[in-house]
Design a protein around this motif. Structure first.
Motif, short mmCIF file in Angstrom:
data_model
loop_
_atom_site.label_atom_id
_atom_site.label_comp_id
_atom_site.label_asym_id
_atom_site.label_seq_id
_atom_site.Cartn_x
_atom_site.Cartn_y
_atom_site.Cartn_z
N ARG A 225 0.86 -1.19 0.00
CA ARG A 225 0.00 0.00 0.00
C ARG A 225 0.89 1.24 0.00
N VAL A 226 0.63 2.13 -0.92
CA VAL A 226 1.48 3.31 -1.11
C VAL A 226 0.65 4.57 -0.92
N ALA A 227 1.21 5.51 -0.15
CA ALA A 227 0.53 6.80 0.05
C ALA A 227 1.46 7.93 -0.34
N PHE A 228 0.89 8.93 -1.00
CA PHE A 228 1.66 10.13 -1.37
C PHE A 228 1.31 11.28 -0.42
N PHE A 229 2.32 12.04 -0.04
CA PHE A 229 2.11 13.21 0.83
C PHE A 229 2.88 14.39 0.26
N ASP A 230 2.40 15.61 0.60
CA ASP A 230 3.20 16.74 0.15
C ASP A 230 3.32 17.81 1.23
N PHE A 231 4.49 18.42 1.24
CA PHE A 231 4.77 19.56 2.11
C PHE A 231 5.03 20.75 1.18
N ALA A 232 5.91 21.66 1.59
CA ALA A 232 6.13 22.86 0.76
C ALA A 232 6.70 22.48 -0.60
N SER A 233 5.90 22.61 -1.63
CA SER A 233 6.31 22.19 -2.97
C SER A 233 5.26 22.63 -3.96
N CYS A 234 5.54 22.40 -5.24
CA CYS A 234 4.54 22.73 -6.26
C CYS A 234 3.72 21.52 -6.64
N GLU A 235 4.05 20.37 -6.06
CA GLU A 235 3.39 19.09 -6.38
C GLU A 235 3.67 18.64 -7.80
N GLY A 236 4.66 19.25 -8.42
CA GLY A 236 5.01 18.86 -9.80
C GLY A 236 5.56 17.45 -9.89
N CYS A 237 6.17 16.98 -8.82
CA CYS A 237 6.72 15.63 -8.86
C CYS A 237 5.61 14.59 -8.84
N GLN A 238 4.58 14.85 -8.01
CA GLN A 238 3.43 13.93 -8.02
C GLN A 238 2.73 13.99 -9.37
N LEU A 239 2.73 15.19 -9.94
CA LEU A 239 2.13 15.32 -11.27
C LEU A 239 2.90 14.47 -12.28
N SER A 240 4.22 14.44 -12.13
CA SER A 240 5.03 13.59 -13.02
C SER A 240 4.64 12.13 -12.87
N VAL A 241 4.35 11.72 -11.63
CA VAL A 241 3.92 10.34 -11.41
C VAL A 241 2.58 10.12 -12.12
N ALA A 242 1.67 11.07 -11.94
CA ALA A 242 0.36 10.96 -12.60
C ALA A 242 0.54 10.91 -14.12
#
Lengths: 257, 642
Positions: A4-21
């Motif tokens: 089971r994998v969970a993504f979290f974000d702190f101070a960032s643009c969330e561009g890296c999660q967007l790359s995953v998406a």
């Protein structure tokens, strides 16, 4: 059972999660391998039951530290995703000034009480990488991350291998792509110090490398400084270049606290 | 010599491009530089180029090349990839042709690299005279501005026309695509000669040290301060090796697809300037300092490859110096600097130069060549955990044939998805199975530790030069093992015990860190029952709660405790890298002659056949020339016991 994998974000643009998406069709393959239980870029459900926490962003305030520590306690494996989590991000440049100086610059001094440390949202803002707060098992560097590398790291973890993050400079991948060297066209490139794995997209597109993936383990910084001086940059220029993504390496503590 | 007018030449090139059986590549502009790339039209072809960013080696040894395709859902399933269609490369300069001929010697030497040969046989080379000379080129100095062979066709841009020289029958057949081919006139020949002379003249940069003195110059100046002075400016970025037409080192890694069921074993360019080049799984780095890496590159070009294969491995293309950001890679400057600072008389080495090759790719046949990197299937017969970190395996090849190893040799153990690792064979020669002891140290060994009897592994080898058990007959033998060194040593030691009457006195000293790390405990216990051998054991320390009856201290401390005739005993040493310096010093105090000391060394051994470059110790390939060495032969090797 799938991890089971969970993504979290702190101070960032969330561009890296967007790359995953943006893994798109490969994401279908990825979803055959893992259960994503929290990922606000792509889903609204959320669960605190996870094996792997993938965390984007830098850690700014005591309240962020607390939250990260909870994530760490819940996860078997914690992965720092992207330059903010790995190095503190471009926002780390703010650490050149004290929290008070920054607040004054950003918010002015109209109502000092509103932005005082007693307000936990404004408490002692200081940019940190994840590994300055908790133990980080693996790091996927870059601004943004390279999505193919993300897939490789995931594959490595699922097959019990060490994630294949290279320890050689971007020059290696840049040369293999047969790019015209940035230095030969008068640009000042951090490629010789920067960690490869990105596939040198910036020089390939004609832009100098800014070392968003941090340095290799044993960078020859002195030689790079000499080279930049040879190409006409002053020490100030060089330091500015070196603080963009890699201020962490040259930062002197200035907490002002 | 034949002639095509420019328009007819363009039609010829377009006809090649239009031939569906061919992949036609040539030199094109990329920004203000040039590259070899697929041609879409003859108009793209730039015969006036000075030098390309990468040499044409990328067509014979690609940057990334799948060498094995594997299916992990099967116990053992691997196949060779398909190779691309026939390729013709237009516009290869003579210095690059000289480099390709060197590459032939390198990859078609004793162990033929099948993938290389396949690409080589499948590629036609249309050479071209240099029209514009790169400012850093020095092929005039290296005499590589002209070649007599190594091309299928050779062309020269003479302005309004292009001249053709035929090198091979296959090249001549390409001319079927050429219309209006006519014979050359004496004026054409004169023009070509003038172009050549002009290019060669411009490519003279005042190299004072001719190629035939490089060997001696480098050897005598190994310790020169010049290396340190220059390497202080080195970024260790690897560029000089990557762009070099005569740098061939490579790495091999497994990549698994997202299905987790299949994957590829991929060979990629590597370079000796990079730190990780010499790192082994236990963490030792054999060329940690940049100066050592910087020096190695020059020495490989001017000393090590000349010693091994005859040629000076530099063709004067000038790519390294034009692309080195701190400008410290230029062979002309380096060799001149050494030459000028050299107080010694430098010996000439005959007429050795970049053309001194003895192998011709034309003489090789693909039929029957085996794939160097394809492992053979084998089955684990027995798997036992012997310590916290080590596991014992008995393995049988699936063809049921003996491994056929000498004591002291190693195999490359392969698990698809995890790669390969060099592992010493621990059992004596003979028998249908062989034994390995594997320490958990990386991805592959971690995986091996999860395996059990019946599981499949891949095996390549045996590799290297082992112990010469024949030559040791009738000799007194003193074995000294440190830590894991007992594993390869056991292959010889047990052979000696099995043939005890053939040998003189036998003594064994074995030391490890702690009692719990001792390997082969049953066999060690059995040594004590034998009257025909002497043995002593030691541990560095014995933690509370463990039981230990032997000595405490490093293994070298046992040497004074045993009686042996230093002048008439062969000492066999196997241990970790740090062990040799100390034990050899202890032996030298007793005046054991150098030639009576035999060592087995460890380096990063990746290919096992002296091609990938990682295990190189100065000019010696540990995987091929070793790992077993006579100390006398190796003691002056500057990188052996550093």
């Amino acid at each position: 059972m799938k991890p089971r994998v969970a993504f979290f974000d702190f101070a960032s643009c969330e561009g890296c999660q967007l790359s995953v998406a943006n893994l798109e069709e490969s994401l279908v393959d990825v979803l055959k391998l893992i259960d994503i239980v929290a990922f606000r870029e792509v889903m609204k459900e959320h669960s605190d039951q996870y094996d792997i926490a993938i965390v984007e962003g830098s850690i700014t305030r005591p309240m962020d530290e607390e939250r990260l520590k909870k994530i760490r306690a819940n996860a078997n494996i914690l992965i720092a995703l992207g330059a903010c989590a790995h190095l503190g991000g471009v926002q780390r440049m703010a650490n050149q000034w004290t929290p008070e100086e920054n607040k004054k610059e950003v918010y002015g001094i109209a109502n000092p009480a509103d932005i005082a440390d007693s307000n936990r949202f404004f408490e002692k803002p200081r940019q940190k990488a994840l590994d300055e707060v908790v133990k980080v098992d693996y790091t996927i560097p870059g601004c943004p991350i390279n999505k193919e590398e993300f897939a490789k790291v995931l594959i490595a973890l699922l097959t019990g291998r060490k994630p294949p993050i290279p320890d050689y400079p971007v020059c290696v991948e840049c040369k293999k792509k047969e790019n015209v060297c940035m230095f030969t066209i008068g640009k000042f490139c951090m490629g010789p110090l920067a960690r490869a794995g990105c596939g040198a997209p910036c020089p390939t597109a004609g832009n100098e490398c800014e070392a968003c993936r941090g340095y290799v383990d044993h960078p020859h910084e002195k030689a790079q400084t000499d080279v930049l001086e040879k190409y006409g940059l002053t020490v100030d220029d060089i330091m500015r270049r070196k603080t963009m993504f890699t201020y962490r390496y040259v930062e002197k503590p200035k907490d002002g606290a | 010599m034949k002639i095509l007018m420019k328009e007819d030449f363009k039609a010829f090139v377009n006809a090649l491009i239009g031939d569906p059986s061919l992949d036609t590549v040539g030199v094109k502009a990329k920004g203000q530089k040039f590259v070899f790339d697929s041609l879409d039209s003859a108009d793209e072809l730039r015969l006036d180029y000075d030098v390309t960013i990468l040499p044409p080696k990328k067509y014979f040894l690609p940057q990334y090349e799948t060498i094995v395709e594997f299916d992990m859902s099967q116990p053992f399933s691997a196949k060779r990839p398909e190779y691309p269609r026939k390729r013709v490369i237009i516009g290869v300069h003579p210095y690059d042709i000289a480099a390709i001929r060197q590459m032939d010697s390198y990859f078609l030497d004793t162990d033929i690299t099948e993938a290389y040969l396949r690409r080589r046989k499948n590629t036609l080379i249309i050479g071209s005279d240099v029209i514009t000379v790169s400012p850093t080129a020095f092929f005039g100095d290296m005499k590589t501005g002209e070649v007599k062979s190594g091309y299928d066709l050779f062309i020269t841009d003479l302005g309004d026309r292009v001249s053709f020289e035929v090198g091979t029958e296959e090249g001549e057949r390409l001319l079927r695509h050429a219309a209006n081919l006519k014979d050359s006139t004496p004026v054409d020949l004169q023009k070509r000669k003038a172009k050549r002379n002009s290019a060669n003249g411009k490519a003279m940069r005042g190299l004072m040290a001719k190629p035939n003195v490089w060997h001696d110059l480098l050897e005598k100046n190994f310790e020169s301060i010049v290396w340190k002075n220059q390497s202080d400016k080195c970024l260790a970025c690897g560029t000089c090796t990557l762009v070099c037409p005569t740098c061939f080192c490579y790495d091999i890694n497994d990549e698994i697809n997202l299905t987790l069921k299949s994957g590829e074993r991929v060979r990629t360019w590597d370079g000796c300037l990079l730190r990780q080049f010499t790192v082994i799984s236990t963490g030792e780095v054999f060329r940690e300092d940049i100066v050592d890496r910087y020096r190695h590159r020059f020495h490989r070009k001017g000393r090590y490859l000349p010693d091994r294969l005859g040629f000076v491995a530099c063709v004067g293309c000038g790519r390294c110096s034009s692309q080195c950001v701190p400008d410290i890679a230029d062979p002309v400057k380096m060799m001149n600097m050494l030459f000028e600072s050299s107080e010694h008389v430098i010996a000439e080495d005959g007429d050795r130069d970049a053309h001194s090759v003895s192998i011709d790719a034309k003489n090789f046949d693909l039929e029957g060549t085996i794939s160097l990197h394809m492992p053979k299937p084998a089955t684990i017969i027995r798997a036992e955990k012997v310590t916290e970190k080590e596991m014992f395996f008995e393995i049988e090849m699936d063809d049921h044939k003996p491994l056929g190893h000498q004591p002291g040799q190693f195999v490359e153990v392969s698990l698809f998805g995890s790669g390969e690792a060099p592992i010493s064979v621990s059992s004596p020669p003979g028998g249908n199975t062989f034994e390995l002891v594997v320490r958990k140290a990386g991805d592959l060994t971690n995986k091996l530790h999860l395996m059990k009897a019946g599981d499949k592994v891949g095996i390549r080898g045996p590799f290297g030069k082992g112990f010469d058990a024949e030559a040791l007959k009738k000799k007194n033998l003193l074995f000294i093992a440190g830590g894991l060194g007992i594993v390869p040593m056991r292959s010889l030691f047990n052979h000696v015990l099995n043939n005890r009457p053939d040998y003189g006195e036998v003594t064994v000293l074995y030391g490890c860190k702690e009692p719990c790390e001792m390997l082969f405990k049953d066999e060690v216990a059995a040594w004590g029952q034998r009257k025909d051998i002497t043995h002593l054991l030691t541990v560095d320390k014995c933690p509370d709660g463990e039981c230990w009856e032997g000595d405490i201290g490093v293994v070298g401390k046992l040497i004074p405790k045993v009686k042996f005739d230093p002048k008439h005993t062969i000492v066999i040493l196997v241990g970790p890298p740090v062990f040799y310096k100390f034990v050899i010093r202890d032996l030298k105090k007793l005046e054991v002659p150098d030639e009576n000391i035999i060592v087995s060394l460890e380096r990063r051994m990746k290919c096992g056949v002296g091609k990938c470059g990682h295990c190189q110790m100065s000019g010696v390939y540990v995987c091929k020339d070793g790992p077993v060495f006579n100390y006398k032969e190796i003691k002056d090797n500057k990188e052996a016991f550093k």
